[in-house]
Each structure stands twice: as structure tokens, then as C-alpha cells.
Design a protein around this motif. Structure first.
Motif, mmCIF file in Angstrom:
data_model
loop_
_atom_site.group_PDB
_atom_site.id
_atom_site.type_symbol
_atom_site.label_atom_id
_atom_site.label_comp_id
_atom_site.label_asym_id
_atom_site.label_seq_id
_atom_site.Cartn_x
_atom_site.Cartn_y
_atom_site.Cartn_z
ATOM 1 N N GLY A 66 -6.562 -24.592 -2.876
ATOM 2 C CA GLY A 66 -7.845 -25.298 -3.472
ATOM 3 C C GLY A 66 -8.086 -24.554 -4.618
ATOM 4 O O GLY A 66 -7.883 -23.348 -4.941
ATOM 5 N N LEU A 67 -8.661 -25.429 -5.813
ATOM 6 C CA LEU A 67 -9.109 -24.469 -6.990
ATOM 7 C C LEU A 67 -10.384 -25.145 -7.476
ATOM 8 O O LEU A 67 -10.643 -26.298 -7.589
ATOM 9 C CB LEU A 67 -8.152 -24.775 -8.086
ATOM 10 C CG LEU A 67 -8.610 -23.939 -9.543
ATOM 11 C CD1 LEU A 67 -8.430 -22.499 -9.592
ATOM 12 C CD2 LEU A 67 -7.703 -24.762 -10.508
ATOM 13 N N PHE A 68 -11.282 -24.028 -7.749
ATOM 14 C CA PHE A 68 -12.553 -24.568 -8.665
ATOM 15 C C PHE A 68 -12.466 -23.847 -9.922
ATOM 16 O O PHE A 68 -12.275 -22.619 -10.163
ATOM 17 C CB PHE A 68 -13.717 -23.415 -7.742
ATOM 18 C CG PHE A 68 -15.079 -23.636 -8.530
ATOM 19 C CD1 PHE A 68 -15.430 -25.002 -9.223
ATOM 20 C CD2 PHE A 68 -15.952 -22.607 -8.427
ATOM 21 C CE1 PHE A 68 -16.675 -25.023 -9.978
ATOM 22 C CE2 PHE A 68 -17.171 -22.775 -9.184
ATOM 23 C CZ PHE A 68 -17.436 -23.832 -9.915
ATOM 24 N N ALA A 69 -12.210 -24.738 -10.798
ATOM 25 C CA ALA A 69 -12.280 -24.582 -12.163
ATOM 26 C C ALA A 69 -13.589 -24.629 -12.838
ATOM 27 O O ALA A 69 -14.467 -25.632 -12.629
ATOM 28 C CB ALA A 69 -11.258 -25.534 -12.982
ATOM 29 N N ALA A 70 -14.190 -23.429 -13.506
ATOM 30 C CA ALA A 70 -15.527 -23.445 -13.725
ATOM 31 C C ALA A 70 -15.860 -24.429 -14.785
ATOM 32 O O ALA A 70 -17.116 -24.412 -14.975
ATOM 33 C CB ALA A 70 -15.703 -21.932 -14.434
ATOM 34 N N ASN A 71 -14.915 -25.142 -15.722
ATOM 35 C CA ASN A 71 -15.377 -26.466 -16.211
ATOM 36 C C ASN A 71 -14.367 -27.297 -16.420
ATOM 37 O O ASN A 71 -12.998 -26.911 -15.770
ATOM 38 C CB ASN A 71 -15.809 -26.081 -17.645
ATOM 39 C CG ASN A 71 -15.043 -25.544 -18.800
ATOM 40 O OD1 ASN A 71 -13.698 -25.286 -18.317
ATOM 41 N ND2 ASN A 71 -15.085 -25.531 -19.812
ATOM 42 N N ASP A 72 -14.658 -28.419 -16.856
ATOM 43 C CA ASP A 72 -13.394 -29.490 -16.747
ATOM 44 C C ASP A 72 -12.320 -29.315 -17.584
ATOM 45 O O ASP A 72 -11.320 -29.662 -17.037
ATOM 46 C CB ASP A 72 -14.057 -30.831 -17.039
ATOM 47 C CG ASP A 72 -15.152 -31.411 -16.071
ATOM 48 O OD1 ASP A 72 -15.099 -30.916 -14.989
ATOM 49 O OD2 ASP A 72 -15.798 -32.242 -16.176
ATOM 50 N N LEU A 73 -12.596 -28.750 -18.692
ATOM 51 C CA LEU A 73 -11.235 -28.281 -19.648
ATOM 52 C C LEU A 73 -10.457 -27.454 -18.889
ATOM 53 O O LEU A 73 -9.394 -27.625 -18.822
ATOM 54 C CB LEU A 73 -11.964 -27.567 -20.951
ATOM 55 C CG LEU A 73 -12.622 -28.676 -21.969
ATOM 56 C CD1 LEU A 73 -13.011 -27.882 -23.186
ATOM 57 C CD2 LEU A 73 -12.051 -30.155 -22.132
ATOM 58 N N THR A 74 -10.840 -26.397 -18.125
ATOM 59 C CA THR A 74 -10.097 -25.372 -17.608
ATOM 60 C C THR A 74 -9.390 -26.230 -16.373
ATOM 61 O O THR A 74 -8.023 -26.146 -16.343
ATOM 62 C CB THR A 74 -11.057 -24.266 -16.882
ATOM 63 O OG1 THR A 74 -11.613 -23.863 -17.880
ATOM 64 C CG2 THR A 74 -10.149 -23.507 -15.948
ATOM 65 N N ALA A 75 -10.200 -27.047 -15.758
ATOM 66 C CA ALA A 75 -9.445 -27.979 -14.725
ATOM 67 C C ALA A 75 -8.286 -28.843 -15.210
ATOM 68 O O ALA A 75 -7.239 -28.824 -14.788
ATOM 69 C CB ALA A 75 -10.498 -28.795 -14.160
ATOM 70 N N VAL A 76 -8.388 -29.145 -16.255
ATOM 71 C CA VAL A 76 -7.327 -30.173 -16.896
ATOM 72 C C VAL A 76 -6.333 -29.539 -17.229
ATOM 73 O O VAL A 76 -5.054 -29.819 -17.029
ATOM 74 C CB VAL A 76 -7.997 -30.658 -18.179
ATOM 75 C CG1 VAL A 76 -6.758 -31.468 -18.953
ATOM 76 C CG2 VAL A 76 -8.820 -32.162 -18.031
ATOM 77 N N GLY A 77 -6.546 -28.210 -17.736
ATOM 78 C CA GLY A 77 -5.391 -27.323 -18.090
ATOM 79 C C GLY A 77 -4.514 -26.839 -16.843
ATOM 80 O O GLY A 77 -3.510 -26.747 -16.630
ATOM 81 N N ALA A 78 -5.295 -26.452 -15.662
ATOM 82 C CA ALA A 78 -4.909 -26.152 -14.461
ATOM 83 C C ALA A 78 -4.111 -27.277 -13.931
ATOM 84 O O ALA A 78 -2.804 -27.187 -13.274
ATOM 85 C CB ALA A 78 -6.051 -26.065 -13.526
ATOM 86 N N LEU A 79 -4.485 -28.487 -14.148
ATOM 87 C CA LEU A 79 -3.727 -29.833 -13.603
ATOM 88 C C LEU A 79 -2.556 -29.873 -14.158
ATOM 89 O O LEU A 79 -1.541 -30.124 -13.184
ATOM 90 C CB LEU A 79 -4.766 -30.934 -13.897
ATOM 91 C CG LEU A 79 -5.406 -31.628 -12.699
ATOM 92 C CD1 LEU A 79 -5.558 -31.199 -11.522
ATOM 93 C CD2 LEU A 79 -6.571 -32.457 -13.469
ATOM 94 N N ARG A 80 -2.377 -29.585 -15.373
ATOM 95 C CA ARG A 80 -0.875 -29.433 -15.952
ATOM 96 C C ARG A 80 -0.070 -28.669 -15.476
ATOM 97 O O ARG A 80 0.902 -28.764 -15.139
ATOM 98 C CB ARG A 80 -1.122 -29.406 -17.610
ATOM 99 C CG ARG A 80 0.338 -29.562 -18.314
ATOM 100 C CD ARG A 80 0.056 -30.059 -19.550
ATOM 101 N NE ARG A 80 -0.471 -29.199 -20.385
ATOM 102 C CZ ARG A 80 -0.048 -28.275 -21.162
ATOM 103 N NH1 ARG A 80 1.293 -28.336 -21.155
ATOM 104 N NH2 ARG A 80 -0.674 -27.687 -22.155
ATOM 105 N N ALA A 81 -0.383 -27.444 -15.120
ATOM 106 C CA ALA A 81 0.230 -26.219 -14.599
ATOM 107 C C ALA A 81 0.732 -26.662 -13.454
ATOM 108 O O ALA A 81 1.756 -26.274 -12.873
ATOM 109 C CB ALA A 81 -0.561 -25.187 -14.543
ATOM 110 N N LEU A 82 -0.275 -27.098 -12.563
ATOM 111 C CA LEU A 82 0.022 -27.695 -11.132
ATOM 112 C C LEU A 82 1.194 -28.679 -11.191
ATOM 113 O O LEU A 82 2.162 -28.527 -10.152
ATOM 114 C CB LEU A 82 -1.116 -28.184 -10.467
ATOM 115 C CG LEU A 82 -2.025 -27.418 -9.533
ATOM 116 C CD1 LEU A 82 -1.764 -25.686 -9.366
ATOM 117 C CD2 LEU A 82 -3.483 -27.365 -9.927
ATOM 118 N N ARG A 83 0.960 -29.432 -12.036
ATOM 119 C CA ARG A 83 1.942 -30.512 -12.101
ATOM 120 C C ARG A 83 3.365 -29.976 -12.458
ATOM 121 O O ARG A 83 4.544 -30.663 -11.820
ATOM 122 C CB ARG A 83 1.447 -31.761 -13.181
ATOM 123 C CG ARG A 83 2.286 -33.078 -13.115
ATOM 124 C CD ARG A 83 1.927 -34.111 -14.348
ATOM 125 N NE ARG A 83 0.357 -34.131 -14.254
ATOM 126 C CZ ARG A 83 -0.415 -33.926 -15.246
ATOM 127 N NH1 ARG A 83 0.119 -33.476 -16.448
ATOM 128 N NH2 ARG A 83 -1.794 -34.061 -15.316
#
Lengths: 340, 340
Positions: free
Chosen positions: A253-270
Motif C-alpha cells: 500500500g502507498l500513501f502519496a502525499a499529493n496526487d502528482l506524487t501518486a501519479v508518478g508512483a503509479l507509473r513506477a508501479l506499472r
DNA sequence: ATGAAAGCGCTAACAT
DNA sequence: ATGTTAGCGCTTTCAT
């Protein structure tokens, strides 16, 4: 229909004459002073309308020594302002509130020291009745200096407690962090991780605090190895997520402190071949437009951006009118979509 | 160090007295008038510095009947301003140029009719020395009305030719369209498609025109069925791409009229199991931050957003100073990344 | 080269 | 309730 040509624009004298009253009376009518006869009031109103009279702000400002303008200050690099819709959201709200109360909004980005000096000078010149600051880092002295010049100041976000504090408008970051944790927990996460914001912002510590508090209460560990500092950008989110992934830590699970961070994380995950939310659930923060359009659509904690802007503008106007302003914390809410 | 408390702020008189000259001379020095002795100039400069003197803009404005302020007007819904970094990029550039020349930037979004009326009134009041308009649709009368009030106007983007035209700053949209076509062609695309912007904007027709011209010259067909109208949003890109995909038309390339549209299209493509660029190559337009972070990173046509803002601000200042302004078209460039 | 003085358009005592 | 009168702080003729 607004008609006057600029160089022939009617003045208050024109209006007064046409209405058959003195300039003072005309002024009273136009500024809503109750001590005028209905007859005079009507006459002045009519005359003003017929002439499409518009008061000259400069003259008023000179006489009152108020400017009827508010500064919207982004204490951040131009790049970040550009990349993060967060600012635009707040800006929009502030503009609406300012317009409603007939104030103008001056937009300023301060990145360099030069910019800062110019802003101080500007404030010292009595050009603004108040200034709202966004994205204040650490104990940035700028708001304090501006305030010392006699200009009311309001902050977006809680200031660090050690500093002489200004009234502020903040989302309930702590609760936001809790909500994020709850969303992850509800998904069954047992090995959560988080990418925080910059360490020198209270938004970061408050969100993290709430996140951690909730996990602890639910008996879930959050070892340091699963906490990394991000920078509120997509690129930062991508890099730190890769770093987390490369560290050998298992996580679900990941809590990204803002949406931009989350979008970047999503890409790394993918890229890593991990499915979201099946392998790793992700929760963001902000609910900017990109959240809906992320892949998968991002579950996130919404903070009311426009409302924050509105509140700040209103507080500033109250303060400028000699009133008090009390800090407010605005509610946040989990927006469940597909990523968690 | 800027020191004056607001209510004790020094005036020009204070400075003049301290420098041992008259107010007129002090004024001359501060406004760069050459007709002053070096001795006086130095004395005034020193006095001003010691007192941290800052001219009162309102007084100056009243005396000169200029405001030294420029309006940045977004003729669009708040939502779009919020979602599209395009605006923030231009805004940032305009702010920098305005600050350099010591002008302030007033930020205004006009969505409702009320907003429009307020802007006109505002312009009529002589509150701004010029206004730059972004995102002008069709033959929106607002810029014309503001201009008729005696306020210089500059447009972002070429105005439709049928209208009395204002000086404008525009990216070379036609060439941009060509570049997009070339990129697709270079990838070997033979069945290109395009999602345009809103039909009522010249950016849309110019980009499309260039795209089509290049294809035609290279002997590649672009049937109507492969041309759909988008709205410059991610959601719009997603929907129209699905529509294209569902239409039964075979396609192997896409020119999305801006990056947001492209990002939406990318998602639709991915959902459909199509690989980018192998199955369908995609080219965007703008090069906003999200382009780098798209998946795959977006090949796009960069337009110089900040430069556009800077140019508009400068043109407006020249115009306000009684000079001329000639429209400029700024170069665009293909930024090759992975999507085409 | 410099100073005196008028005035930009408005508000706010102060009178009446 | 209304008018008279000073300014607010600056720029800009017009003299000198």
C-alpha cells in the motif's frame, strides 16, 4: 453597456452636477452612506448610470490610503506553480471571492531573492491591503516581514508553531492522513509505505502524523524504510517509488502525499509490473483533475482548493477592514476511486 | 532592508527635504529625468535609500492617469483554467515580464456574464493600462469592448480574420500541425487520425490545417471519419478516442491537439489493449509537464508558453507607452519522446 | 538645473 | 441631510 472613452471619463463632479447635488453627497450615495435623502440617492444613482460612471480607483485609494487589492503570493519556483494544479485551484477561489467583494487580485510568484525584495518593497508602498501566501516552506521570513510593514497576512496551511503565527486556512491534513490510512487498511494492506511531501512543510508533517497515528492505532507497523521524502512532483513520485521498490522492502500500500506524487508512483508501479490496487493500493491527496484521469483513477483525499482560496481572501478583507480573523481548518474527504 | 511602518511611510517630500532639494527635483530624479545635476541626483538617491522610500502608486497613478497594471484575462471556465497547465505557464511568463518592467499583473477569470460586465467596468475605470486575453473563443466581443474603452489589448492566439484584429502572440500552430504529421509519417503511419480542439478557436483550425496540409503533400489521406472534435481536456480526449476506436475505422496514428487530450487518448488506447507507439503512434501539443510523465512519455509539439506570456506583457507595455505592437508568431518544435 | 504651484479625482472631517 | 473645504502624494507645466 459601458461607454466612456478613457480620456473623457466622467468624474464624480460630473455625476454630482447632473444629479444636482454636491460632490460629497454623490460620494456618500456611491459608497452606501445611509445619511442621504432618498431623492438625492435616486438622482445620483440615475446620473451615475446614465454616464456609466466608474470611480477612479487611484483617487479613492489616495484619499483612503487603502488599495482594495490583495496579493496572491506563491512562494515557490515558477516551475512548480506551473506543474501543480493545486495553485490554480486556490487562485481561482481567491479570485472569485475577491471579485465578489470588489477587490482586485494581484498575482505574484516569488522565486528569487530579487522577487522577494520587490514584494517587500511593494508591500511597503501600500499597494496591497493584504497578502495571502501559498506554499510557505519552513520558517520563511517573508510573510513576517510583509506583515511587519503593516500589511495583513494570511497563510495557506498551518505555520510551524515555533514562529509568530499568522491566521491561516488549512485543510485538515491530520485527518486526511488518517483517511488515507483507513482506505489502505480497508483494502487489507499490512505493509504500507508513504512518500511524503517536502520535510519543511507542515502539510507534510501533519499528513504523515495522521497517517501514522491511524496505522499505529490499528496495530500496523510503519518502519522508516517505508517512509521516503518526495517533493510534490510527478517526477519525484516516480523516482521515490522506484527507490522504495528497489529497496527490497515488501509493500502492499502507498500513501502519496499529493496526487502528482501518486501519479508518478503509479507509473513506477506499472513499469515494475505491479497491479494497482491488487498488488499495491495507492491513495493520493488533493483531488486535482489529474486524479480522475490517472490510470487507474486515483483514490484520494480531497481538499477544498477553491474554498481555501475564498476563505483566505475573505479573511484578508476582514483583517484589512480592521476586523479579526481566526484560522480555519477545512474538512477533507476521501474520494474512493479505483486505486485503493 | 525595507523598514517603514505603513502609517509613517516617507513621502516624496520627506525625501526632498532630506536631500535638500524641492519635491519636483526629487520626482525628476526618481523618474529618471536627465535634467538634474549630478549633485542633486546623488543626494536624492541617497535620501531615498536611507528612508527606504517607496513611491505611492495611487498618487502617481492619479497624477499620470496610468495605472502601471496589466490585466491577465482568462476567458474560460474556472475549471479549465484549473485543469490545464497551459494557463499557468503563460501566466508565469507574463508575471515575470511585468515584474521586470515594474508593472503589476492583475489576474482575472471571466466565466459568467457578470464577470464580463465587471471586467468592462473595471477597464473603463482606468484601472489597467492594458489587457491580455487568453483562450478567446470564436468572435467573443469582450476584447473589442475593452479596447473601445481605450485600453490596449493583446490576444494569445490569432484572432479569427473576420474580426477587427488586435495584435496577438501566437505559436506557429500551422507548422506545429505539420510537425505532428511528419512525426507520425516518420513512424510509418498511413492511417492517421486527429482529435482537434474546440471548433471555435483558431488554434484548432491552424493546427488542423498544418496537419492536413502535410499529410496531403505526402499523399496520405485523412478522411472525415478520422477527424473528431475534442475540448482540450483529458476527459474529452478519453471519450473522443473511444469514439474513434469504436467507429470501426482502422488507425495507426493520432495527433491530439493538446497534451491533455493526448493523455486521455493514451488511456483509451491502453484500455483497448493497443500499444503506443507500436500499434498507434501519438503526438500531442503544448509540452506541459504532464507530457514527460505520461505513459509512454509523450512526443509533442512544444509551444513556448512562458515566452508567450512575456511577449504579451511587453507588447502591452509598449502599447500603453504609446508605441506600436506587431503581432508575433513564435516557433514551435517537435519534442520526440516515446509515443511517436 | 531647479522651484513654485496647480491639479489628478476622490473621501472625510467640519459646518450648517 | 447636505455642502464646503482640506487634503491624500505625486507629476508636470511654467517660471526663473
Amino acid at each position: 453597456m459601458v461607454t466612456p472613452l478613457r480620456d473623457t471619463a466622467p468624474t464624480l463632479d460630473t455625476v454630482a452636477e447632473r444629479a444636482g447635488v454636491s460632490r460629497a453627497t454623490a460620494s456618500r450615495v456611491l459608497s452606501g452612506d445611509p445619511r442621504v435623502s432618498d431623492r438625492a440617492r435616486e438622482a445620483v444613482r440615475a446620473a451615475a448610470a446614465e454616464l456609466s460612471y466608474v470611480p477612479r480607483q487611484a483617487a479613492r485609494s489616495l484619499a483612503t490610503s487603502r488599495s482594495d487589492a490583495l496579493a496572491f503570493v506563491v512562494a515557490e519556483s515558477g516551475e512548480k506553480f506551473f506543474a501543480d494544479p493545486f495553485f490554480a485551484g486556490v487562485l481561482r477561489g481567491a479570485q472569485v471571492a475577491a471579485a465578489e467583494r470588489r477587490r482586485q487580485l494581484l498575482f505574484v510568484v516569488v522565486s528569487s531573492d530579487d522577487d522577494r525584495a520587490r514584494l517587500e518593497e511593494y508591500a511597503a508602498g501600500g499597494h496591497v491591503d493584504g497578502a495571502m501566501f501559498l506554499s510557505v516552506h519552513g520558517d520563511d521570513p517573508l510573510p513576517g516581514r510583509v506583515n511587519r510593514l503593516g500589511v495583513p497576512v494570511v497563510l495557506a496551511g498551518r505555520p510551524p508553531s515555533r514562529r509568530a503565527s499568522f491566521p491561516f486556512v488549512s485543510p485538515d491534513n491530520f485527518t486526511g492522513g488518517r483517511l488515507a490510512a483507513q482506505a489502505l487498511l480497508a483494502r487489507g494492506c499490512r505493509r504500507p509505505a508513504t512518500i511524503t511531501g517536502p520535510r519543511d512543510m507542515t502539510a507534510t508533517s501533519d499528513r504523515f502524523g495522521g497517517f501514522q497515528a491511524e496505522l499505529t492505532e490499528q496495530g500496523v507497523e510503519l518502519p522508516d524504510a517505508r517512509v521516503v521524502e518526495g517533493d510534490f512532483t510527478i517526477g519525484g513520485g516516480y523516482r521515490t517509488m522506484r527507490q522504495l521498490l528497489g529497496s527490497g522492502e515488501e509493500l502492499d500500500g502507498l500513501f502519496a502525499a499529493n496526487d502528482l506524487t501518486a501519479v508518478g508512483a503509479l507509473r513506477a508501479l506499472r513499469e515494475r509490473g505491479l497491479r494497482v490496487p491488487e498488488d499495491v493500493a495507492v491513495v493520493g491527496f488533493d483531488d486535482v483533475p489529474i486524479a480522475v484521469d490517472a490510470d487507474p483513477p486515483l483514490t484520494t483525499v480531497r481538499q477544498p482548493l477553491e474554498a481555501m482560496g475564498r476563505q483566505m481572501a475573505r479573511m484578508l478583507i476582514d483583517l484589512a477592514d480592521g476586523g479579526q480573523a481566526t484560522s480555519v481548518t477545512l474538512d477533507v474527504a476521501l474520494v474512493p476511486r479505483d486505486s485503493a
